[in-house]
Write an enzyme that holds these catalytic residues in place. Sequence first.
Site, short mmCIF file in Angstrom:
data_model
loop_
_atom_site.label_atom_id
_atom_site.label_comp_id
_atom_site.label_asym_id
_atom_site.label_seq_id
_atom_site.Cartn_x
_atom_site.Cartn_y
_atom_site.Cartn_z
N HIS A 190 34.01 33.51 36.49
CA HIS A 190 35.16 33.54 37.40
C HIS A 190 35.56 32.09 37.66
O HIS A 190 34.72 31.26 37.99
CB HIS A 190 34.79 34.24 38.71
CG HIS A 190 35.96 34.52 39.59
ND1 HIS A 190 36.74 33.52 40.14
CD2 HIS A 190 36.51 35.71 40.01
CE1 HIS A 190 37.70 34.08 40.87
NE2 HIS A 190 37.59 35.39 40.80
N LYS A 228 37.10 46.16 45.70
CA LYS A 228 37.83 45.77 46.91
C LYS A 228 37.44 46.69 48.06
O LYS A 228 37.22 47.87 47.83
CB LYS A 228 39.34 45.84 46.67
CG LYS A 228 39.86 45.02 45.51
CD LYS A 228 39.76 43.54 45.75
CE LYS A 228 40.32 42.75 44.57
NZ LYS A 228 40.20 41.30 44.76
#
Length: 486
Positions: free
Chosen positions: A295, A177
């Site tokens: 994902h 992140k």
Amino acid sequence: MNDQSITVRGKDRYKSGVMEYKKMGYWEPSYQPNDTDVIALFRVTPQDGVDPVEACAAVAGESSTATWTVVWTDRLTAAEKYRAKCYRVEPVPGSPGSYFAYIAYDLDLFEPGSIANLTASIIGNVFGFKPLKALRLEDMRLPVAYVKTFQGPATGIVVERERLDKFGRPLLGATVKPKLGLSGRNYGRVVYEALKGGLDFTKDDENINSQPFMHWRERFLYCMEAVNKAQAATGEIKGTYLNVTAATMEDMYERAEFAKELGSNIIMIDLVIGYTAIQSMAKWSRKNDMILHLHRAGHSTYTRQRAHGVSFRVIAKWMRLAGVDHIHAGTVVGKLEGDPNTTRGYYDICREDFNPMRLEHGVFFDQHWASLNKLMPVASGGIHAGQMHQLLDLLGEDVVLQFGGGTIGHPRGIAAGATANRVALEAMILARNEGRDYVHEGPEILAKAAMTCTPLREALEIWKDVTFNYESTDSPDFVPTVTPAA
């Protein structure tokens, strides 16, 4: 519902003109499915005034051999065999106007080993059929004869653990992140700090590919430098999911080959690349001894709504066939959609050799997996160290726990966040192995561990009991009830 067949037989069946689907052979309530049939369970919501049996028969017809009018060329085929047969229709509990339709398909209708071909029939044109308000594919029974035409997970849980030399506990990971905007050098720094601090994996997010701020090759180089340094510092095998998702298969193969050259043990793809591309990358991964992480980016566009789309339990089954090794499957306690019982059903599909019917988990059929490798579920999205006892209880040990914000958001830095998660996990595993009631004693166990681990103490203080308690939009239709003893 009506349990009488009303199929028109003989020459009248092939007279030119329009005929109701239920009279064309797509409604056969006496039909007994064969062991080799593919069975689909649909939630059918007809338009007002449309007969439910006719609507369900139409789903069978439009997902197999039918068109809007009688065609004489049906007589050139084994039409009785190839017609899908709706053999059971029943109201959905608690959902007036919706019906469960059980539909059986002959195995010969599907190309062996092809998810694309399977889905072209099962979720093809039929989902736009006007007589239906909504249509949802809830579950499928895939026969062993069909399952065995697929590769299955490229690596599997057992071999993955052997390669990593890590057993008896969940694996720990974190998504880098912010997901977008970092330079390659700073991205690699995040990877190194997280792995050095105690995580097993770090990961690209779904939309980090090759953008102006960081070319894919730059990211791969810095990430693998970080992995190698972290392995040297800790003595543990580490990995980072390098997202090879790209515009073309040629580009994806190029990126995967480069990851292999750099020594990576895992690559990543997104669900949005499509079923054929997923199977192609799974085939490449098995050939090249690479773990393949999927994902599930984009899945909620069709899995989240209860009345229309495709249940994630079906997607999980397709992906186990297709050959991925990891799949995001929900957290229950995190920020993303996940009813507890429904999520347990997803995890069972990933990890069991045989799934018995469990209506309370949304699993409608027994499913044999014919020795296909097991698929490692991944829990991510809004989880933190203070939930470790809940995560271990709900999800078990064969799971990757992805603490993105719960690692990188730590006030003392990324390495401290990773250490907090690792210490919390080790404390909980020790308590479990000692036979303690770690579920109820969880907060006490964490508090005691935090006495000798400042990063864990700070994590518990900052996130406390943060949860995302919103009602799930997709929960089981059948709820177990307690029957009083006589």
